[in-house]
Write an enzyme that holds these catalytic residues in place. Structure first.
Site, mmCIF file in Angstrom:
data_model
loop_
_atom_site.group_PDB
_atom_site.id
_atom_site.type_symbol
_atom_site.label_atom_id
_atom_site.label_comp_id
_atom_site.label_asym_id
_atom_site.label_seq_id
_atom_site.Cartn_x
_atom_site.Cartn_y
_atom_site.Cartn_z
ATOM 1 N N ASP A 13 -16.280 -0.360 7.515
ATOM 2 C CA ASP A 13 -16.275 -1.443 6.998
ATOM 3 C C ASP A 13 -16.748 -1.303 5.483
ATOM 4 O O ASP A 13 -17.449 -2.344 4.963
ATOM 5 C CB ASP A 13 -17.355 -2.269 7.577
ATOM 6 C CG ASP A 13 -17.289 -2.686 9.113
ATOM 7 O OD1 ASP A 13 -15.995 -2.662 9.671
ATOM 8 O OD2 ASP A 13 -18.159 -2.435 10.045
ATOM 9 N N LYS A 16 -12.480 -0.691 2.699
ATOM 10 C CA LYS A 16 -11.231 0.048 2.402
ATOM 11 C C LYS A 16 -9.909 -0.680 2.242
ATOM 12 O O LYS A 16 -9.073 -0.580 1.369
ATOM 13 C CB LYS A 16 -10.891 1.215 3.754
ATOM 14 C CG LYS A 16 -11.994 2.295 3.854
ATOM 15 C CD LYS A 16 -11.776 3.158 4.909
ATOM 16 C CE LYS A 16 -12.005 2.443 6.270
ATOM 17 N NZ LYS A 16 -13.345 2.044 6.574
ATOM 18 N N GLY A 40 -10.295 -3.369 11.174
ATOM 19 C CA GLY A 40 -10.133 -4.638 10.699
ATOM 20 C C GLY A 40 -10.288 -4.692 9.041
ATOM 21 O O GLY A 40 -11.414 -4.780 8.611
ATOM 22 N N HIS A 41 -9.247 -4.635 8.510
ATOM 23 C CA HIS A 41 -9.212 -4.665 7.047
ATOM 24 C C HIS A 41 -8.733 -5.997 6.411
ATOM 25 O O HIS A 41 -7.668 -6.587 6.588
ATOM 26 C CB HIS A 41 -8.196 -3.369 6.860
ATOM 27 C CG HIS A 41 -8.422 -2.300 6.991
ATOM 28 N ND1 HIS A 41 -7.745 -0.850 6.847
ATOM 29 C CD2 HIS A 41 -9.738 -1.752 7.451
ATOM 30 C CE1 HIS A 41 -8.185 0.270 7.307
ATOM 31 N NE2 HIS A 41 -9.582 -0.202 7.652
ATOM 32 N N GLN A 224 -12.287 3.280 9.963
ATOM 33 C CA GLN A 224 -13.831 3.760 10.385
ATOM 34 C C GLN A 224 -14.316 4.242 9.145
ATOM 35 O O GLN A 224 -14.023 3.848 7.926
ATOM 36 C CB GLN A 224 -13.731 4.290 11.572
ATOM 37 C CG GLN A 224 -13.439 3.585 12.778
ATOM 38 C CD GLN A 224 -11.891 3.501 13.064
ATOM 39 O OE1 GLN A 224 -10.933 4.517 13.030
ATOM 40 N NE2 GLN A 224 -11.345 2.290 13.305
#
Ligand code: IMP
Length: 430
Positions: A13, A16, A40-41, A224
């Protein structure tokens, strides 16, 4: 030609997605090399939010090819849903812009069922996984009984593979009180996934090799973060893949001689979601403030993230494990209004001072951070576009982080939007 691996320097988180989207116009290819839809980007362009879980974050740029490498575990329903949403928005017109490796392993319904049931059964000892079946899918890959994306394209052999795999799963599913498996239904679903995915399935390693020979720029998008890495993280409170920069080689299919630069991505503070030690965690008012101002809720699960001060012991460890050539510091704007900024520079473990990240979980759990303090800044910095425009205290904080990490800061992010970014150096320079 330049290749850049962008990886998280903390517990995921770190932002990225935003950084990869910002860097992508200079990349011909963007490549995911590990993890799955536990990631989750979040990308924000002109206020519009896109959350991607599997498709690489280069997809919003029409000139970019996006590869999902063999090191990724793919939930076909999630990948297809993401592709369909991008097509519906007019973002993805040409299927050739998203390629998934036929060698990537498939997350099947029983992987998710096992992930959730094991976590439930573990009670207080749970890892706090995202429940997306990531660990069980990687287990089957390593045990050499996994189903790969290319297998979905051959219905008859697939039926037998699924039957064999299901035989292996039944005892544990029954033990955990899960529903009985309907392999016929799973097979029909898997064949349908195969039919829909076929236009996207490819030998991504070959595409990548050709691109590198042609002198293209390639950006490898980590998921991650370093401390969730199965070997280098806070094991067992980690994910089930290697998240460090070296994993880009194995997970995408290129040799280490072809990597030029490694960008470490960190927040200006630290967050963690799920269980496990977090030495610089702040459970009081400051933690609340960071969570509220930084909107620290998981993009995949919506869970509130644990928040705390920046930890330079971790940054130094991450720099060493990944070989960072540059750092990106995200969410500097979130620190505006915090009167005193702290950075952990060392730990005290059983009274002994150490500047190095401990080897064992129990030492990390006992580590008490040693802080240095810096005066904060109160100005809104979200409109700053050059480092020189930052208030002096914000600039000095960044320079201190740079000195403590021993890595130059190349990018600063001062807001969620793509444009709210300060480039100090071109991380893509060859
Ligand atoms: P899993 O990857 O779902 O097995 O979860 C293992 C651990 O990694 C849990 O603590 C999760 O919260 C954490 N995790 C997995 N993916 C992410 C991510 O993208 N961001 C932050 N934490 C993650």
């Amino acid at each position: 030609m330049a290749t850049l691996v962008a990886v998280g320097a903390q517990w995921g988180d770190e932002g990225k997605g935003k950084l990869v989207d910002w860097l992508a116009p200079r990349a011909d290819l963007v490549v995911r090399f590990h993890g799955g839809n536990n990631a989750g980007h979040t990308l924000v362009v002109d206020g519009e939010r896109t959350v991607l879980h599997v498709v690489p974050a280069g997809v919003l740029h029409p000139g970019t090819i996006n590869l999902i490498g063999p090191g990724v575990v793919v939930d076909p329903a999630v990948l297809l849903g993401e592709i369909q949403a991008l097509v519906a928005r007019g973002v993805l017109r040409d299927p050739a812009r998203v390629r998934v490796s036929g060698r990537a392993h498939v997350i099947l319904p029983w992987h998710k069922a096992l992930d959730l049931a094991r976590e439930r059964a573990a009670g207080a000892g749970a890892i706090g996984t995202t429940g997306r079946g990531i660990g069980p899918a990687y287990e089957d890959k390593v045990a050499r009984r996994g189903i790969r994306v290319a297998d979905l394209l051959a219905p008859e052999p697939l039926r037998e593979q699924l039957e064999r795999a299901a035989d292996h799963k039944r005892p544990e599913l029954a033990h955990l009180g899960c529903d009985a498996l309907d392999v016929g239904a799973i097979w029909r679903q898997a064949v349908e996934w195969g039919r829909e995915l076929e236009p996207f399935v490819d030998h991504t390693g070959r595409i990548l090799d050709r691109a590198l020979r042609d002198g293209r720029n390639v950006l490898f998008e980590g998921a991650q973060g370093t401390f969730l890495d199965v070997d280098h993280g806070t094991y067992p409170y980690v994910t089930s893949s290697n998240c460090v920069a070296g994993a880009a080689c194995a997970g995408a299919g290129i040799g280490p001689t072809r990597i030029h630069r490694v960008l470490g991505i960190s927040k200006a503070y630290t967050t963690r979601v799920g269980s496990g030690p977090f030495p610089s965690e702040e459970t009081g008012e400051l933690g609340e403030q960071l969570r509220r101002v930084g909107e620290e809720f998981g993009a995949t699960t919506g869970r509130p993230r644990r928040c705390g001060w920046l930890d330079a012991v971790m940054l130094r460890e991450a720099a060493s494990v990944n070989g960072f050539t540059g750092l990106a510091i995200n969410k500097l704007d979130v620190l505006a209004g915090v009167a005193e900024l702290k950075i952990a520079t060392a730990y005290r473990i059983d009274g002994k001072l150490t500047h190095e990240f401990p080897m064992t979980l129990s030492e990390i759990e006992r580590a008490e951070p040693v802080y240095e303090s810096h005066p904060g800044f109160s100005e809104d910095i979200t409109r700053c576009r050059r480092k020189a425009e930052l208030p002096g205290n914000a600039r000095r904080y960044v320079e201190r982080v740079e000195a403590l990490a021993g890595v130059p800061v190349e990018i600063l992010s001062v807001g969620a939007d793509r444009d709210a970014t300060i480039a100090c150096e071109d991380p893509f320079r060859a």
